[in-house]
Design an enzyme around this catalytic site. Structure first.
Site, PDB file in Angstrom:
ATOM      1  CG  ASP A  12      24.329  54.242 -11.541  1.00  0.00           C
ATOM      2  OD1 ASP A  12      23.274  53.805 -11.048  1.00  0.00           O
ATOM      3  OD2 ASP A  12      25.296  53.524 -11.835  1.00  0.00           O
ATOM      4  CG  HIS A  31      28.465  49.541 -16.139  1.00  0.00           C
ATOM      5  ND1 HIS A  31      28.525  48.163 -16.131  1.00  0.00           N
ATOM      6  CD2 HIS A  31      27.394  49.876 -15.376  1.00  0.00           C
ATOM      7  CE1 HIS A  31      27.522  47.694 -15.398  1.00  0.00           C
ATOM      8  NE2 HIS A  31      26.821  48.708 -14.934  1.00  0.00           N
TER       9      HIS A  31
END
Length: 442
Positions: A364, A307
């Protein structure tokens, strides 16, 4: 600690004050840099630039910390709901019982869409992407409430409470309508007897004479996904909302722009990429082992890991990982994609290649599997993200509107042509190089 910083440019020193946030974040206040020195800073993507002061969300990516208004995401995920978290994010404090009753009641009552908007839907072709329709419909929604969308900050703030609850409610109705329209299905009206997520699922999947009744674990999982996505500091879409709001635009126009920013595959489409990756691995007859080795060789990209902000485990992924198992069990789905996902996660968390690069699973990774299990197609994933992010967009609009700050106007480093004189058409063939662009043949 020193209370100022010095920037040396050529032979001149320029002094600027230091800033420190409530969680110890440190910054150099360079707002007067250009006026003092004639220089600006260059920071592509704004990765080292603070664009605002905000009291909404705090992230410490190195430690894997996410807090809404000071409350750890783990505690909110355990004990709160999306609607309560929305109230917290928008108004700054957890609601008292009466406040919660009034707020949830406003959200419940505002689910209905004016029939005039049905005709707007009729103008979209069935090939339209749901995010294109959602953005257009949210902007159009302001036309039905002109007193809330005046582009006069003082007047728009007078109706802020009504506009906020209206948007939170109608965004899911409009989202369900985009799904129904694309699939050639009649619109389903909301029911006052249902909660927020149960009502949304009802509007998505019910058929004439047969109401869809979701499993409680599915409702809780969807509520949790929305809660975990409710805000996330100054990401691409939230920064877009603030950018649009800084020009004085109303709340409806600002969140509509947020939907457009979220639509991009590098932002809201990440969980779609995860499901696509898992499906490709499964279709290739791989259990994930070959794919992992290919990723280490740079021949494949491991989606859902790493991320831009988190350099540790994404705290939202820890929460959703457990929820994912509950949902699949409740739906009695023996999903081979989850087995592959677990294998990828286990390998990535133990393999020095991924550990050294801090490629931990992010939110996600699991949200995509849950949404697919519920029965949502890939092009609806970012729509769900938009519903979840609505409280954060609303709260950030409110900060801009109440703060009355300057319009956002980034600088640039111009790298184009220097001044040159206009050349008449008859002289261009001999004086100018061939123009770029489509070439026309006679």
């Amino acid at each position: 600690m020193e209370d100022s910083a010095t920037i040396r440019i050529a032979n001149e020193n320029y002094t600027f004050p230091l800033m420190e946030g409530s969680e110890g974040e440190k910054a150099i206040d360079t707002r007067t840099l250009r006026s003092k020195s004639g220089y600006i800073t260059y920071d592509e993507g704004y990765g080292n630039t603070g664009s605002c002061e905000s009291a909404i969300t705090f992230i410490d990516g190195e430690k894997g910390i996410l807090r809404y208004r000071g409350y750890p995401i783990e505690q909110l995920a355990e004990s709160s709901t999306f609607i309560e978290a929305a109230y917290l994010i928008i108004y700054g404090e957890l609601p008292q019982r009466k406040q919660m009753t009034e707020f949830s009641g406003r959200v419940l009552r505002n689910a209905r869409i004016d029939v005039g908007m049905h005709r707007i839907f009729e103008g979209f072709p069935h090939s339209s992407h749901p995010m294109a329709m959602l953005s257009a419909m949210l902007n159009s929604l302001g036309c039905y409430y002109p007193e809330m969308a005046t582009n006069n900050r003082e007047r728009d703030l007078e109706y802020f409470d009504e506009a906020a609850s209206l948007l939170l409610s109608k965004v899911r109705t409009l989202s369900a309508m985009t799904y129904r329209m694309k699939n050639g299905l009649p619109f389903v009206y909301p029911k006052h007897s249902m909660g927020y997520c149960q009502n949304f699922l009802h509007m998505l999947f019910s058929e004439p004479y047969h109401d869809y009744v979701p499993h409680d674990d599915v409702v809780k999982a969807l509520d949790l996904i929305l809660l975990l996505h409710a805000d996330h500091e100054q990401n691409c879409s939230t920064s877009t909302v603030r950018m649009v709001a800084s020009g004085g635009a109303n709340l409806f126009a600002s969140v509509s722009a947020g939907v457009c920013a979220l639509w991009g595959p590098l932002h809201g489409g990440a969980n779609m990429a995860v499901v696509s990756m898992l499906q490709k691995i499964h279709d290739a007859g791989d259990d994930g082992s070959r794919f992992i080795e290919a990723a280490k060789r740079g021949e494949a990209r491991l989606m859902g890991f790493g991320h831009r902000v988190y350099k540790n485990y994404d705290p939202r992924a820890r929460i959703l990982g457990k929820t994912c198992e509950k949902v699949l069990a409740a739906l009695k789905q023996n999903n081979p994609l989850l087995d592959i996902a677990r294998r990828l996660e286990e390998k990535a968390l133990s393999d020095p290649y991924f550990v050294d690069r801090k490629l931990y699973p992010n939110v996600d990774f699991y949200s995509g599997i849950i949404l697919a299990a519920i029965g949502l197609p890939l092009d609806m994933f970012t729509v769900i993200f938009s519903i979840g992010r609505m409280p954060g967009w609303i709260a950030n609009w409110k900060e801009i509107a109440e703060g009355g700050g300057r319009i956002h106007r980034p600088r640039q480093i111009y790298v184009g042509k220097n001044q040159r004189d206009y050349v008449l058409m008859k002289d261009r063939a001999k004086n100018l190089a061939p123009a770029e662009g489509p070439q026309i043949t006679e």
